[in-house]
Write an enzyme that holds these catalytic residues in place. Sequence first.
Site, PDB file in Angstrom:
ATOM      1  N   ARG A  88       0.818  -1.209   0.000  1.00 10.54           N
ATOM      2  CA  ARG A  88       0.000   0.000   0.000  1.00 10.54           C
ATOM      3  C   ARG A  88       0.852   1.258   0.000  1.00 10.54           C
ATOM      4  O   ARG A  88       0.308   2.360   0.010  1.00 10.54           O
ATOM      5  CB  ARG A  88      -0.897   0.016   1.241  1.00 10.54           C
ATOM      6  CG  ARG A  88      -2.332  -0.499   0.995  1.00 10.54           C
ATOM      7  CD  ARG A  88      -2.969  -0.611   2.358  1.00 10.54           C
ATOM      8  NE  ARG A  88      -4.372  -0.380   2.404  1.00 10.54           N
ATOM      9  CZ  ARG A  88      -5.283  -1.342   2.584  1.00 10.54           C
ATOM     10  NH1 ARG A  88      -4.924  -2.598   2.643  1.00 10.54           N
ATOM     11  NH2 ARG A  88      -6.548  -1.044   2.698  1.00 10.54           N
ATOM     12  N   ARG A 160     -18.223  -2.858  10.341  1.00  9.46           N
ATOM     13  CA  ARG A 160     -16.849  -2.587  10.762  1.00  9.46           C
ATOM     14  C   ARG A 160     -16.723  -1.111  11.099  1.00  9.46           C
ATOM     15  O   ARG A 160     -17.294  -0.269  10.404  1.00  9.46           O
ATOM     16  CB  ARG A 160     -15.877  -2.923   9.622  1.00  9.46           C
ATOM     17  CG  ARG A 160     -15.444  -4.361   9.607  1.00  9.46           C
ATOM     18  CD  ARG A 160     -14.707  -4.760   8.348  1.00  9.46           C
ATOM     19  NE  ARG A 160     -13.680  -3.836   7.885  1.00  9.46           N
ATOM     20  CZ  ARG A 160     -12.907  -4.064   6.818  1.00  9.46           C
ATOM     21  NH1 ARG A 160     -13.038  -5.175   6.122  1.00  9.46           N
ATOM     22  NH2 ARG A 160     -11.991  -3.197   6.445  1.00  9.46           N
TER      23      ARG A 160
HETATM   24  P1  AMP Z   1      -8.437  -3.613   4.326  1.00 13.79           P
HETATM   25  O1  AMP Z   1      -9.268  -4.686   4.931  1.00 13.79           O
HETATM   26  O2  AMP Z   1      -7.490  -4.129   3.264  1.00 13.79           O
HETATM   27  O3  AMP Z   1      -9.238  -2.438   3.833  1.00 13.79           O
HETATM   28  O4  AMP Z   1      -7.473  -3.063   5.485  1.00 13.79           O
HETATM   29  C1  AMP Z   1      -8.017  -2.535   6.687  1.00 13.79           C
HETATM   30  C2  AMP Z   1      -6.971  -1.707   7.402  1.00 13.79           C
HETATM   31  O5  AMP Z   1      -5.826  -2.518   7.727  1.00 13.79           O
HETATM   32  C3  AMP Z   1      -6.390  -0.536   6.631  1.00 13.79           C
HETATM   33  O6  AMP Z   1      -7.229   0.603   6.673  1.00 13.79           O
HETATM   34  C4  AMP Z   1      -5.075  -0.324   7.375  1.00 13.79           C
HETATM   35  O7  AMP Z   1      -5.297   0.288   8.638  1.00 13.79           O
HETATM   36  C5  AMP Z   1      -4.641  -1.759   7.655  1.00 13.79           C
HETATM   37  N1  AMP Z   1      -3.831  -2.286   6.524  1.00 13.79           N
HETATM   38  C6  AMP Z   1      -4.175  -3.303   5.689  1.00 13.79           C
HETATM   39  N2  AMP Z   1      -3.213  -3.529   4.776  1.00 13.79           N
HETATM   40  C7  AMP Z   1      -2.224  -2.625   5.031  1.00 13.79           C
HETATM   41  C8  AMP Z   1      -0.981  -2.327   4.427  1.00 13.79           C
HETATM   42  N3  AMP Z   1      -0.534  -2.994   3.348  1.00 13.79           N
HETATM   43  N4  AMP Z   1      -0.226  -1.326   4.982  1.00 13.79           N
HETATM   44  C9  AMP Z   1      -0.644  -0.653   6.058  1.00 13.79           C
HETATM   45  N5  AMP Z   1      -1.825  -0.855   6.664  1.00 13.79           N
HETATM   46  C10 AMP Z   1      -2.620  -1.838   6.159  1.00 13.79           C
END
Ligand code: AMP
Length: 214
Positions: A88, A160
């Site tokens: 990311r 969530r």
């Molecule tokens: P997601 O379910 O992929 O939308 O991820 C939920 C949350 O997890 C994000 O908003 C970040 O806080 C954290 N997160 C997930 N993947 C990453 C990543 N590659 N780098 C940093 N934070 C992450």
Amino acid sequence: MISIFLGAPGTGKGTQAKRFVQSRGWPQLSTGDMFREAIKNETPVGKEAKHYLDNGELVPDEVTVGIVRDRVKRDDCQNGFILDGFPRTIAQAEALKILLTDMNRSLDSVVLFEVPDEQIVKRLSGRRVCQSCGAVFHVEFSPSKKEGVCDACGSQLIQRKDDQVDVIAKRLEVYKKQTSPLIDFYKKEGLLRIVDASKSADAVYEEVSKVLQS
Ligand code: AMP
């Protein structure tokens, strides 16, 4: 086959990755899921990550790269895997490159899921997940039979915290600022494939399947 599913939150990367787990057996490496699991189990990583997830901010790169490094070494990743929500940041992408080179492996493709922002907000704010089995519903597009109750296991459905409208706006802002530079990064590497992810899940699956074969 090693592929990255790239795109803003709510573009359906996770939903599509799950379909490929079923059809091809490639594991879905979702850093978001890994963090949520760590938070649920109150591990040291979970304790560190919680604040960032709740606020829609990115967990620091060292922590995130650390959990991916441990995960890709597991046996089920031998025949390939899909990275969902990682990298990311450019720093994470650079770290991934080194990690794969050390393992004598390389990326096959980066699939960019494109969806207009208004549609993303609608998708995320209506999303409801089962606290117990992880099944995902949507109040308008795929409602559970009984409101607030999981069709699969009968547990309670929740929203969530980061699917609340103010946090969604923050997550989109973070995506634009910190993650969207990866589009150019992978374009330059010749790995970027773009998919119109505003279509139905079946249509997107067809398109992604074609892209992964090309
Ligand atoms: P997601 O379910 O992929 O939308 O991820 C939920 C949350 O997890 C994000 O908003 C970040 O806080 C954290 N997160 C997930 N993947 C990453 C990543 N590659 N780098 C940093 N934070 C992450």
